[in-house]
Design a protein around this motif. Structure first.
Motif, short mmCIF file in Angstrom:
data_model
loop_
_atom_site.label_atom_id
_atom_site.label_comp_id
_atom_site.label_asym_id
_atom_site.label_seq_id
_atom_site.Cartn_x
_atom_site.Cartn_y
_atom_site.Cartn_z
N LYS A 261 0.02 107.04 42.50
CA LYS A 261 0.28 108.25 43.30
C LYS A 261 1.31 109.14 42.62
O LYS A 261 1.15 110.37 42.53
N LEU A 262 2.37 108.52 42.11
CA LEU A 262 3.44 109.25 41.45
C LEU A 262 2.95 109.90 40.16
O LEU A 262 3.14 111.10 39.93
N GLN A 263 2.28 109.12 39.32
CA GLN A 263 1.81 109.62 38.04
C GLN A 263 0.76 110.73 38.22
O GLN A 263 0.70 111.67 37.42
N GLY A 264 -0.02 110.62 39.28
CA GLY A 264 -1.02 111.63 39.56
C GLY A 264 -0.42 113.00 39.83
O GLY A 264 -1.06 114.04 39.63
N GLN A 265 0.84 113.01 40.27
CA GLN A 265 1.49 114.28 40.59
C GLN A 265 2.22 114.90 39.41
O GLN A 265 2.35 116.12 39.34
N TYR A 266 2.73 114.06 38.47
CA TYR A 266 3.54 114.71 37.44
C TYR A 266 3.08 114.54 36.00
O TYR A 266 3.62 115.20 35.11
N SER A 267 2.08 113.72 35.72
CA SER A 267 1.56 113.73 34.35
C SER A 267 0.06 113.48 34.29
O SER A 267 -0.56 113.76 33.27
N SER A 268 -0.53 112.94 35.34
CA SER A 268 -1.94 112.54 35.36
C SER A 268 -2.18 111.43 34.32
O SER A 268 -1.24 110.80 33.87
N GLY A 269 -3.45 111.22 33.96
CA GLY A 269 -3.77 110.12 33.07
C GLY A 269 -3.31 110.36 31.65
O GLY A 269 -3.18 111.50 31.20
N PRO A 270 -3.08 109.29 30.89
CA PRO A 270 -2.65 109.43 29.50
C PRO A 270 -3.79 109.88 28.59
O PRO A 270 -4.94 109.96 28.99
N SER A 271 -3.44 110.15 27.36
CA SER A 271 -4.38 110.68 26.37
C SER A 271 -5.65 109.85 26.27
O SER A 271 -5.60 108.63 26.09
N SER A 272 -6.80 110.51 26.35
CA SER A 272 -8.09 109.82 26.29
C SER A 272 -8.31 109.15 24.94
O SER A 272 -8.70 107.98 24.86
N VAL A 273 -8.06 109.88 23.86
CA VAL A 273 -8.28 109.33 22.52
C VAL A 273 -7.32 108.18 22.24
O VAL A 273 -7.71 107.14 21.67
N SER A 274 -6.06 108.33 22.65
CA SER A 274 -5.08 107.25 22.44
C SER A 274 -5.48 105.98 23.19
O SER A 274 -5.27 104.86 22.70
N GLN A 275 -6.07 106.15 24.36
CA GLN A 275 -6.51 104.97 25.12
C GLN A 275 -7.62 104.21 24.40
O GLN A 275 -7.64 102.98 24.38
N LYS A 276 -8.56 104.94 23.79
CA LYS A 276 -9.63 104.27 23.05
C LYS A 276 -9.07 103.57 21.81
O LYS A 276 -9.54 102.48 21.44
#
Length: 401
Positions: A261-276
């Motif tokens: 909930k917190l992350q959704g408000q101030y940064s959203s999900g992390p980098s897509s390419v970095s996750q892969k």
């Protein structure tokens, strides 16, 4: 009127980043500075991880990712935790963030209310007390000096707990000291924690794989502790992926849900390419991790050997991470010449500045880590740099009178 918030005014700037910036500025002026201030592996990200990132771009993994991270990455992390740590988590108990640093901040913001206490063993990583303050918490420090290998005891922990205590931050292997808690030491601390039903542990295990004494031990392994522990880890140190900014937490689902909930408000999900790329790091060969660990161990042995020969430095033998944290207080009260000015060394920060100016070696004063009697040297650099840096440091310290 220009006025920053009181919340921001409570925070201190990062001393490690400040020293690294200062050394970079000197380098830009053509000065040959050896940087032992930065907590970053000097290796390049392994090729198979970079190839996974390139493939992710080609396959168009370039859109917003889910706030808690891709399910496939969280499955890979769950597998890692099961296989390496014998800890079983569902993907609903795992969340990916923009580095382990954000995970620490998320956890404190989710668990700590205004006025609640956060126990922080000292020496500590510079950001822990600042993050506690940002969350409205009150940092409570337990000092563990070089004489106890920079590790707190169960008795110290029990004495520090009050009705307002909410979180204990435990970093093992430790930044800045390299100390590693054994299974027996963690078990003893867990027995204290379990006697206090509202106390949670934030276990920062980002240096897990840079360990020179065998298998990593997590405090979450003991009966009753998984429900009371937020495990923090990531790819930056083990896989030389600091710039990819991928960390994770594994915790009870209700904590992860709150952090989501917190992350959704101030940064959203992390980098897509970095996750892969991180997914490949966890699922493919781990040979690179061991190769880097062996290099760090060799460098640890080298810097301990050279540091122990410098009169006035008190050096212990760290069991993990890539830091040496020698006691340097014997130099306090000594002086040196800066042009026509006689300058006193009254603290480890003064000494770090002197070493930068005189020896052109960047270190970080222990004041920033809560132990003003020590200084931090990172040996995440080449053997040649370590030898030359310690030679310069020894020469500079011998000039102090």
């Amino acid at each position: 009127m220009s006025k920053l918030s009181e919340r921001l005014n409570r925070l201190a700037p990062s001393a490690t980043l400040a020293m690294s910036q200062k050394s970079a500025e000197m380098k830009a002026q053509g000065i040959d500075v050896i940087n032992l201030s930065v907590g970053e592996p000097d290796f390049n990200t392994p090729d198979h991880i970079k190839e996974a990132a390139k493939l992710a771009i080609d396959e168009n993994w370039t859109r917003y990712s889910p706030v808690p991270g891709y399910a496939d990455l969280r499955k890979a992390i769950a597998s890692k935790l099961h296989n390496e740590n014998q800890l079983d988590y569902s993907i609903d108990e795992i969340m990916v963030s923009n580095g382990a640093k954000q995970c620490v901040c998320n956890a404190l913001m989710a668990l700590v209310d205004d006025g609640e206490e956060v126990i922080i063993p000292t020496p500590y990583w510079v950001s822990y007390p600042q993050m506690a303050l940002l969350a409205g918490g009150v940092p409570v420090h337990i000092h563990a000096g070089i004489e106890q290998n920079f590790k707190i005891t169960p008795e110290q922990l029990e004495a520090a707990i009050t009705p307002k205590t909410r979180v204990l931050i435990l970093c093992s292997p430790s930044n800045p000291t390299g100390s590693v808690y054994s299974k027996e030491e963690l078990r003893a601390l867990s027995e204290v924690i379990l006697r206090h039903e509202d106390l949670f542990v934030l276990a920062d295990e980002i240096y897990e794989h840079i360990n020179y004494i065998g298998h990593h031990e997590s405090i979450a392994q003991f009966p009753g502790m998984k429900e009371r522990t937020v495990v923090i880890n990531g790819v930056s140190k083990a896989y030389a992926m600091t710039g990819w900014r991928i960390g994770f937490m594994a915790a009870p689902a209700w904590i992860v849900k709150g952090c989501n909930k917190l992350q959704g408000q101030y940064s959203s999900g992390p980098s897509s390419v970095s996750q892969k790329a991180a997914e490949a790091a966890y699922l493919q060969s781990q040979q690179c991790v061991e190769q880097m660990r062996k290099a760090f161990e060799r460098r640890r042995d080298l810097i301990v050997e050279l540091g122990s020969k410098i009169p006035g430095l008190e050096v212990n033998r760290p069991d993990g991470a890539f830091y040496l944290f020698p006691k340097c207080s014997s130099f306090f009260g000594k002086h040196y010449q800066r042009g026509c000015e006689t300058v006193a060394v009254n603290s480890s920060s003064d000494l770090a500045l002197y070493l930068l100016e005189e020896a052109h070696v960047a270190t970080v004063g222990g004041d920033a880590f809560g132990d003003p009697d020590c200084i931090r040297l990172s040996y995440a650099t080449s053997d040649e740099n370590i030898r030359e840096a310690l030679r310069r440091i020894a020469k500079a310290l011998a000039k102090l009178v």
